[in-house]
Scaffold this motif. Structure first.
Motif, PDB file in Angstrom:
ATOM      1  N   ASP A  53       0.828  -1.211   0.000  1.00 15.92           N
ATOM      2  CA  ASP A  53       0.000   0.000   0.000  1.00 15.92           C
ATOM      3  C   ASP A  53       0.862   1.261   0.000  1.00 15.92           C
ATOM      4  OD1 ASP A  53      -2.343  -1.531   0.124  1.00 15.92           O
ATOM      5  OD2 ASP A  53      -2.279  -1.594   2.317  1.00 15.92           O
ATOM      6  N   ILE A  54       1.928   1.235   0.803  1.00 17.09           N
ATOM      7  CA  ILE A  54       2.815   2.394   0.901  1.00 17.09           C
ATOM      8  C   ILE A  54       3.484   2.666  -0.440  1.00 17.09           C
ATOM      9  CG2 ILE A  54       4.919   3.275   1.983  1.00 17.09           C
ATOM     10  CD1 ILE A  54       4.091   1.665   4.498  1.00 17.09           C
ATOM     11  N   GLU A  55       3.978   1.626  -1.087  1.00 17.27           N
ATOM     12  CA  GLU A  55       4.661   1.803  -2.368  1.00 17.27           C
ATOM     13  C   GLU A  55       3.699   2.303  -3.435  1.00 17.27           C
ATOM     14  OE1 GLU A  55       6.434  -1.959  -3.125  1.00 17.27           O
ATOM     15  OE2 GLU A  55       8.106  -1.638  -1.716  1.00 17.27           O
ATOM     16  N   ARG A  56       2.493   1.774  -3.469  1.00 18.62           N
ATOM     17  CA  ARG A  56       1.534   2.214  -4.465  1.00 18.62           C
ATOM     18  C   ARG A  56       1.083   3.648  -4.239  1.00 18.62           C
ATOM     19  NH1 ARG A  56      -2.400  -3.152  -4.927  1.00 18.62           N
ATOM     20  NH2 ARG A  56      -1.017  -4.365  -6.302  1.00 18.62           N
ATOM     21  N   SER A  57       1.044   4.096  -2.971  1.00 14.37           N
ATOM     22  CA  SER A  57       0.637   5.477  -2.687  1.00 14.37           C
ATOM     23  C   SER A  57       1.690   6.491  -3.115  1.00 14.37           C
ATOM     24  CB  SER A  57       0.372   5.636  -1.189  1.00 14.37           C
ATOM     25  OG  SER A  57       1.589   5.663  -0.448  1.00 14.37           O
ATOM     26  N   GLN A  58       2.972   6.063  -3.182  1.00 17.07           N
ATOM     27  CA  GLN A  58       4.100   6.926  -3.514  1.00 17.07           C
ATOM     28  C   GLN A  58       4.187   8.131  -2.563  1.00 17.07           C
ATOM     29  OE1 GLN A  58       5.001   7.543  -7.687  1.00 17.07           O
ATOM     30  NE2 GLN A  58       3.515   5.988  -8.315  1.00 17.07           N
ATOM     31  N   ALA A  59       3.745   7.940  -1.318  1.00 16.75           N
ATOM     32  CA  ALA A  59       3.793   9.001  -0.313  1.00 16.75           C
ATOM     33  C   ALA A  59       5.210   9.144   0.243  1.00 16.75           C
ATOM     34  CB  ALA A  59       2.815   8.694   0.818  1.00 16.75           C
ATOM     35  N   PHE A  60       5.520  10.327   0.761  1.00 13.97           N
ATOM     36  CA  PHE A  60       6.836  10.600   1.341  1.00 13.97           C
ATOM     37  C   PHE A  60       6.837  10.413   2.858  1.00 13.97           C
ATOM     38  CE2 PHE A  60       7.052  13.272  -2.539  1.00 13.97           C
ATOM     39  CZ  PHE A  60       8.176  12.720  -3.107  1.00 13.97           C
ATOM     40  N   THR A  61       5.784  10.880   3.525  1.00 13.53           N
ATOM     41  CA  THR A  61       5.762  10.915   4.985  1.00 13.53           C
ATOM     42  C   THR A  61       4.502  10.242   5.518  1.00 13.53           C
ATOM     43  OG1 THR A  61       4.666  13.077   5.035  1.00 13.53           O
ATOM     44  CG2 THR A  61       7.088  13.062   5.046  1.00 13.53           C
ATOM     45  N   LEU A  62       4.491  10.014   6.823  1.00 13.64           N
ATOM     46  CA  LEU A  62       3.372   9.358   7.477  1.00 13.64           C
ATOM     47  C   LEU A  62       2.045  10.107   7.283  1.00 13.64           C
ATOM     48  CD1 LEU A  62       2.685   6.902   9.251  1.00 13.64           C
ATOM     49  CD2 LEU A  62       3.152   8.339  11.255  1.00 13.64           C
ATOM     50  N   PRO A  63       1.981  11.447   7.476  1.00 14.47           N
ATOM     51  CA  PRO A  63       0.699  12.127   7.266  1.00 14.47           C
ATOM     52  C   PRO A  63       0.157  11.968   5.850  1.00 14.47           C
ATOM     53  CG  PRO A  63       2.200  13.547   8.473  1.00 14.47           C
ATOM     54  CD  PRO A  63       3.001  12.365   8.011  1.00 14.47           C
ATOM     55  N   ASP A  64       1.043  11.836   4.851  1.00 12.83           N
ATOM     56  CA  ASP A  64       0.593  11.683   3.462  1.00 12.83           C
ATOM     57  C   ASP A  64      -0.295  10.468   3.285  1.00 12.83           C
ATOM     58  OD1 ASP A  64       1.961  13.930   2.664  1.00 12.83           O
ATOM     59  OD2 ASP A  64       3.742  12.845   2.041  1.00 12.83           O
ATOM     60  N   ILE A  65       0.035   9.372   3.951  1.00 20.22           N
ATOM     61  CA  ILE A  65      -0.742   8.148   3.766  1.00 20.22           C
ATOM     62  C   ILE A  65      -1.857   8.001   4.803  1.00 20.22           C
ATOM     63  CG2 ILE A  65       0.677   6.581   5.171  1.00 20.22           C
ATOM     64  CD1 ILE A  65       0.377   4.603   2.739  1.00 20.22           C
ATOM     65  N   LEU A  66      -1.705   8.622   5.981  1.00 20.75           N
ATOM     66  CA  LEU A  66      -2.748   8.543   6.998  1.00 20.75           C
ATOM     67  C   LEU A  66      -4.004   9.305   6.593  1.00 20.75           C
ATOM     68  CD1 LEU A  66      -0.782   8.928  10.359  1.00 20.75           C
ATOM     69  CD2 LEU A  66      -1.729   6.845   9.360  1.00 20.75           C
ATOM     70  N   ARG A  67      -3.876  10.274   5.711  1.00 16.82           N
ATOM     71  CA  ARG A  67      -5.040  11.077   5.322  1.00 16.82           C
ATOM     72  C   ARG A  67      -6.089  10.249   4.584  1.00 16.82           C
ATOM     73  NH1 ARG A  67      -2.428  15.493   1.433  1.00 16.82           N
ATOM     74  NH2 ARG A  67      -4.396  16.512   1.963  1.00 16.82           N
ATOM     75  N   THR A  68      -5.735   9.028   4.136  1.00 13.89           N
ATOM     76  CA  THR A  68      -6.693   8.174   3.431  1.00 13.89           C
ATOM     77  C   THR A  68      -7.394   7.193   4.371  1.00 13.89           C
ATOM     78  OG1 THR A  68      -5.022   6.485   2.919  1.00 13.89           O
ATOM     79  CG2 THR A  68      -5.274   8.296   1.357  1.00 13.89           C
ATOM     80  N   VAL A  69      -7.047   7.189   5.656  1.00 12.79           N
ATOM     81  CA  VAL A  69      -7.621   6.251   6.619  1.00 12.79           C
ATOM     82  C   VAL A  69      -8.945   6.809   7.146  1.00 12.79           C
ATOM     83  CG1 VAL A  69      -7.281   5.126   8.851  1.00 12.79           C
ATOM     84  CG2 VAL A  69      -5.357   5.380   7.269  1.00 12.79           C
ATOM     85  N   PRO A  70     -10.017   6.016   7.182  1.00 11.90           N
ATOM     86  CA  PRO A  70     -11.291   6.521   7.701  1.00 11.90           C
ATOM     87  C   PRO A  70     -11.176   6.986   9.148  1.00 11.90           C
ATOM     88  CG  PRO A  70     -11.341   4.130   7.417  1.00 11.90           C
ATOM     89  CD  PRO A  70     -10.106   4.619   6.739  1.00 11.90           C
TER      90      PRO A  70
END
Length: 610
Positions: A53-70
């Protein structure tokens, strides 16, 4: 709109889709109960973010990927490396407990974690548990828990590296090596991220950064992590891990405008199977949060926290589907600062806490129960007791009803207790009680969840004013009631993926009736992706309603919607090429007043794996 979405989800529950096989293995989580269980077995609202999931999101930091969590809302004050607050289910950012490989992180002075400095290239998995967990972890877990697991070696040898560049002179280089045998495993990862950034503050003398500095505010972060474990005997294993992220950030301020930061974690843990019915987990660790502020010809200031933790957990497997957990936690916070903290005319720089907890899990037919209780003994405010109870009932092989009740607390931070001319050593902990009701379902190629909750928080710490002395000080002034609902639907079939969630939130201040600041009432996340041969393309849409920047609800920040896109091409079995496009429509929006957010942004990268 709510009725339409509920009808849509009921359709997905009962519609007669074909029973195509789902070959994906269920995710195993440990954060919700401090014992291993699958997501399907958990009575908590859990989201697992995998390495894929992290690799597919291509996010840099933790907040970048947490914003998609319900249930999570992110407020940022600028671009990469700038202050980021994570609000879980409407609670404060300081009400989220953050663990890295089981070690509690955070600053003892401000009472929260610097999410913006945690690099994702070192992360194997993230577990997000929504709802109170103080009965297991003690202070801070009012909104929930986020546990980050660093990369772990897998069977054989593995080497990976990447290099990328993009908008705002942004560059990133990562490299790692890992491996495992039957007896041991290891992982070593490094990451270098740098950007010129953009002007993170609009410039105003009446708010925000209270200055006008129309320059780009750069950021760089260099990080390293290592993890090594060994199975000493069939029933005994030991593991050590370490992570260090060193960063430099420029920002706008009428005072200091440069920050040097270090986030560092060390840990050691062991698992010992004493018998078929007794498993012992012993762990110890230390985390560091260090910040040094300078610039603008101001005197340097620093705030350094050293947090030492230890745990002794016993899991007793009494019978089939019956587990009793007995554990002890120790925590000591030490502060070294350019500011002298004083209690009753005596300097103070440390506080310790001890916690004893029990939990019982059982399953009887179609029902499942969890009951937990914990007592913390804090050097500052003495004893505090929290508890939880959760119940689940299988309505069918694929659908389950869950409900839970829990209490939690947040200990006052060092600044709130002892900061000169503001701290109040008589503060009580912030306290909460929450109730949740939910339905979850898993079909052959999709799964869904509906969770409604209500949280009441008392003794919230806010700033009070003493008219006699004409001074401001911290006090247990406020109370809040938070109501919300999260709905998620994830669908995977063939080469297509559809992931979505909608969150409704009403975070109300009991004293004024206003909404709590910087939290949107409605959030919608939608991802549509297709994998065709060696290529994968995804579109991500995030929309949020308006929010208020201040407690008085006079400063309104408008709602917005942003569109992102990710493209990935497998060149061969070792090489990948990726393109990340953020805010495609160049939307101007704000999650904190006066602070700019990322405009249209592109980043391309080349990845190697062997």
């Amino acid at each position: 709109m709510k009725k339409y979405l509920l009808s849509l989800f009921l359709f997905f529950i009962f519609c007669p889709f074909s029973n195509a096989a789902d070959n994906r293995l269920p995710n195993v989580v440990v954060t919700a109960t401090r014992t291993a269980q699958t997501v399907n077995e958990s009575l908590a609202s859990v989201t697992v973010i995998t390495r894929k999931d992290i690799e597919r999101s291509q996010a840099f930091t933790l907040p970048d990927i947490l914003r998609t969590v319900p249930g999570l809302d992110i407020s940022v004050s600028g671009g990469l490396g700038k202050n980021a607050s994570v609000y879980m289910r409407g609670t404060e950012s300081s009400h989220v407990l953050v663990l890295l490989d089981g070690v509690k992180m955070g600053s003892a002075t401000v009472g929260r974690v610097a999410f913006q400095h945690l690099p994702l290239s070192h992360v194997e998995r993230i577990e997000v548990v929504r709802g109170p967990r103080s009965s297991l972890y003690g202070s801070e877990a009012i909104g929930g828990v986020i546990q980050i697991f660093t990369r772990k070696g897998k069977k054989g040898g593995h080497t990976d590296a990447s290099v990328g560049a993009g908008e705002d002179n942004t560059y990133q280089f990562t490299a790692g090596v890992s491996g495992a045998t039957k007896a041991n495993w290891f992982s070593l990862q490094t990451d270098l991220l740098r950007t010129d950034g953009f002007n993170h503050c609009q410039g105003s003398t009446s708010g925000g950064c209270f200055t006008i500095e129309p320059d780009d505010d750069g950021y760089d972060n260099t990080s390293l992590s290592i993890r090594y474990g060994q199975r000493i005997a069939r029933d005994l294993s030991i593991e050590g891990h370490a992570m260090r992220a060193k960063s430099h950030s420029q920002y706008d301020s009428s005072l200091s405008n440069e920050e040097d930061s270090i986030q560092q974690v060390f840990g050691l843990k062991t698992d010992y199977v004493l018998s078929d019915r007794w498993l012992v987990n012993l762990s110890a660790g230390r985390s560091y949060d260090e910040t040094n502020n300078s610039g603008n010809n101001m005197s340097e200031t620093f705030f350094n926290t050293e947090r030492t933790v230890g745990s002794f957990v016993n899991n007793f497997f009494l019978a089939k589907n019956k587990t009793f957990t007995l554990g002890y936690d120790y925590q000591k916070d030490d502060v070294e600062s350019s500011t002298v903290y004083v209690k009753e005319s005596t300097p103070i720089n440390s506080i310790d806490n001890q916690g004893l907890f029990v939990e019982y899990q059982t399953q009887l037919g179609n029902t499942q129960w969890i009951v937990g209780l914990r007592k913390d003994d804090n050097e500052q405010f003495s004893k505090h007791t929290t508890g939880n109870v959760a119940f689940g009932y299988a309505l069918s092989p694929s659908t389950r009803f869950v409900t839970s009740y829990g209490t939690a607390f947040k200990a006052p931070a060092f600044n709130e207790l002892y900061f000169p001319n503001y701290g109040n050593p008589n503060l009580d902990p912030e306290e909460s009680e929450s109730i949740e009701v939910g339905l979850t379902g898993k079909q052959s190629f999709y799964h869904w969840a509906i969770n409604a909750y209500r949280t009441k928080i008392d003794k919230l710490i806010a700033t009070n004013f003493d008219k006699t002395t004409n001074t401001y000080f911290a006090d247990n002034l406020n109370a809040a009631k938070i109501k919300g609902m999260d709905i998620s639907l994830n669908w995977h079939r063939g080469g297509w993926e559809f992931n979505s969630n909608v969150s409704w939130l009403k975070p109300k201040d009991n004293t004024t009736g206003n909404l709590l600041p910087r939290r949107a009432k409605t959030t919608v996340n939608v991802e549509l992706a297709e994998k065709r041969g060696p290529a994968r393309l995804s579109l991500n849409f995030l929309a949020q309603s308006h929010r208020y920047d201040d407690a008085a609800n006079t400063q309104r920040l408008g709602g917005y919607g942003i569109l992102n896109a990710n493209f990935e091409q497998n060149l061969n079995k070792h090489w990948k090429f990726r393109i990340h496009l953020e805010n495609l429509l160049d939307k101007e929006y704000y999650t904190a007043a006066f602070y700019n957010t990322q405009k249209r942004f592109w980043f391309v990268s080349l990845h190697y794996q062997y």
